[in-house]
Design an enzyme around this catalytic site. Structure first.
Site, short mmCIF file in Angstrom:
data_model
loop_
_atom_site.label_atom_id
_atom_site.label_comp_id
_atom_site.label_asym_id
_atom_site.label_seq_id
_atom_site.Cartn_x
_atom_site.Cartn_y
_atom_site.Cartn_z
N HIS A 80 -4.64 -14.86 11.13
CA HIS A 80 -3.79 -13.76 10.69
C HIS A 80 -4.13 -12.43 11.37
O HIS A 80 -3.47 -11.43 11.13
CB HIS A 80 -3.84 -13.61 9.17
CG HIS A 80 -3.34 -14.83 8.45
ND1 HIS A 80 -2.04 -15.26 8.58
CD2 HIS A 80 -3.96 -15.70 7.64
CE1 HIS A 80 -1.88 -16.36 7.86
NE2 HIS A 80 -3.03 -16.66 7.28
N PRO A 98 0.82 -1.22 0.00
CA PRO A 98 0.00 0.00 0.00
C PRO A 98 0.85 1.27 0.00
O PRO A 98 1.84 1.35 0.72
CB PRO A 98 -0.81 -0.11 1.30
CG PRO A 98 -0.82 -1.55 1.62
CD PRO A 98 0.48 -2.10 1.11
N GLU A 99 0.46 2.21 -0.83
CA GLU A 99 1.15 3.50 -0.90
C GLU A 99 0.15 4.57 -0.46
O GLU A 99 -0.90 4.25 0.08
CB GLU A 99 1.65 3.73 -2.34
CG GLU A 99 2.59 2.62 -2.79
CD GLU A 99 3.09 2.81 -4.24
OE1 GLU A 99 3.12 3.94 -4.73
OE2 GLU A 99 3.44 1.79 -4.85
N ARG A 133 18.86 17.22 -5.01
CA ARG A 133 19.13 15.78 -5.18
C ARG A 133 20.09 15.53 -6.32
O ARG A 133 20.13 16.30 -7.29
CB ARG A 133 17.82 15.04 -5.47
CG ARG A 133 16.81 15.14 -4.34
CD ARG A 133 17.11 14.10 -3.31
NE ARG A 133 16.38 14.34 -2.06
CZ ARG A 133 16.12 13.39 -1.18
NH1 ARG A 133 16.49 12.16 -1.42
NH2 ARG A 133 15.49 13.67 -0.07
N ARG A 159 1.85 -11.35 6.41
CA ARG A 159 3.32 -11.40 6.42
C ARG A 159 3.92 -10.89 7.72
O ARG A 159 5.14 -10.98 7.91
CB ARG A 159 3.88 -10.58 5.24
CG ARG A 159 3.38 -11.03 3.86
CD ARG A 159 4.18 -12.17 3.25
NE ARG A 159 5.60 -11.93 3.19
CZ ARG A 159 6.25 -11.47 2.13
NH1 ARG A 159 5.60 -11.15 1.04
NH2 ARG A 159 7.56 -11.32 2.14
N ARG A 174 13.21 -4.20 -6.84
CA ARG A 174 11.81 -3.99 -7.21
C ARG A 174 11.73 -3.86 -8.71
O ARG A 174 12.62 -3.30 -9.34
CB ARG A 174 11.24 -2.70 -6.57
CG ARG A 174 11.44 -2.58 -5.09
CD ARG A 174 10.72 -3.64 -4.28
NE ARG A 174 9.31 -3.72 -4.58
CZ ARG A 174 8.37 -2.94 -4.04
NH1 ARG A 174 8.72 -2.04 -3.16
NH2 ARG A 174 7.11 -3.08 -4.35
N LYS A 214 2.83 6.70 4.65
CA LYS A 214 2.11 5.44 4.46
C LYS A 214 1.59 4.89 5.80
O LYS A 214 1.43 3.70 5.97
CB LYS A 214 3.04 4.41 3.80
CG LYS A 214 3.55 4.83 2.42
CD LYS A 214 4.48 3.77 1.85
CE LYS A 214 5.26 4.29 0.66
NZ LYS A 214 6.30 3.33 0.21
#
Ligand SMILES: [Zn+2]
Length: 358
Positions: free
Chosen positions: A93, A2-3, A173, A123, A281, A59
């Site tokens: 869970h 989830p973002e 950056r 998880r 990723r 998040k």
């Protein structure tokens, strides 16, 4: 995972279900799910607090409680939250369960009786903590000195996050676009899905260096990040992997342009979407619509060669992809706080490997 849009959806679903309710009990079957304080203290301190509101920061889900308490929930990869009548059967869970006295119900509806707020996490990476709210509404860290979200960048959808603010941050950056966007200290809440989507929309290559951007590119990227996040919230997020919200799934996954569309035609030019592995990723992009400028192509090759030399002892100049695997394996054990240079080197060394975990 989830973002921002997914956690925002969870917060918006939870707020009307939890506002006004009082926590009367806490149960857990796995202690590490409670990050702070110690579980017994957590239970003692949360009992009797009522829920003022539910919101999101980065998040995280932030549940504002009475008496300056804050429960912060990090759902991580597979965390889910449900509000159900107390006594409902649930599976193994569910690792944390809060019993709620619903309190007065708005609109004079009949009181539905006690409910459970269930934190389900297959998880077991998710964490829940009880913190204190500072005088300015900020959430204080466990030691009550620093701010819990002190290391996070600004919220990309905040009104204060202007193009000017984005530019100013960006120009400090030196990294590549994909790793910059997913760096939570740059902006909060963007992860793998929405970084890929925003870069496709802005027609910028994920490996492009921040320094190569012209003013119009910065503007395009700023607009794309905000548009894709806003759209994803409207569609209740992307229900990929285990994500679901208390009031049901999202549908943004049906409207993604590049994420997990490897090999399918680009919706803009028809050429197949490509995938490469960065920081373990999958990164999805269109090599036609998202060109890598010459300056960054050269930088890429140089870094690839350097990575190969380090990994294979200068014997495999031509074998960069093989050596990249060795570097990845060695890098996999590196702690999260590894020096920036090492982390970038590892990312770059993986360029040759098209296959890998998503
Ligand atoms: Zn394309």
């Amino acid at each position: 995972m989830p973002e921002l849009p997914e956690v925002e959806t969870m917060a918006r679903d939870l707020a009307p279900l939890l506002r006004g309710a009082t926590v009367t009990d806490a149960w857990w079957d796995w202690e590490p799910v409670i990050r702070t304080p110690a579980p017994a203290d957590f239970a003692a301190r949360i009992r009797g607090r009522s829920v003022l509101d539910v919101r999101r920061r980065a998040k995280w889900l932030v549940v504002d409680l009475s008496d300056e308490a804050v429960m912060a929930i990090q759902v991580k990869m597979t965390g889910q939250l449900f509000v159900l009548p107390a006594g409902t059967r649930h599976d193994k869970h569910v690792h944390l369960r809060l019993t709620l006295d619903p309190g007065p119900v708005a609109g004079g509806a009949t009181c539905p009786g006690p409910r459970w707020l269930l934190f389900r996490d297959t998880r077991k990476f998710g964490r829940v903590g009880l913190y204190r709210r500072g005088t300015d509404g900020e959430v204080l860290g466990a030691d009550e000195t620093g701010e819990l979200f002190g290391q996070h960048g600004p919220e990309p959808l905040d009104a204060a996050f202007t193009l000017r603010a984005f530019r100013a941050r960006l120009r400090r950056r030196r990294s590549r676009l994909k790793s910059t966007l997913t760096d939570q200290s740059f902006i909060a809440g963007v992860g793998n899905i929405y970084a890929d989507e925003a870069l496709w929309r802005a027609q910028l290559h994920p490996l492009r260096s921040v320094g190569s951007l012209k003013r119009q590119h910065e503007r395009r990227l700023y607009a794309a990040v905000r548009a894709v996040l806003g759209e994803a919230i409207e569609r209740r997020g992307s229900s990929v992997d285990d994500y679901t919200a208390p009031e049901g799934d999202g549908e943004m996954q049906e409207h993604l342009d590049v994420y997990q569309r490897t090999g399918l035609p680009c919706r803009r030019c028809g050429r197949p979407i490509r995938r490469l592995v960065l920081a373990q990723r999958g990164t999805h992009y269109c090599s036609w619509c998202q060109r890598l400028p010459r300056v960054d192509r050269q930088g890429t090759n140089a870094r690839l060669a350097a990575g190969a030399t380090r990994a294979a002892g200068a014997t495999r100049a031509a074998g960069a992809p093989r050596a990249a695997g060795a570097t990845r394996a060695a890098g996999a054990t590196r702690a999260a706080g590894a020096p920036r240079v090492a982390r970038r080197g590892r990312n770059w060394s993986q360029l040759g490997g098209p296959d890998g975990p998503d």
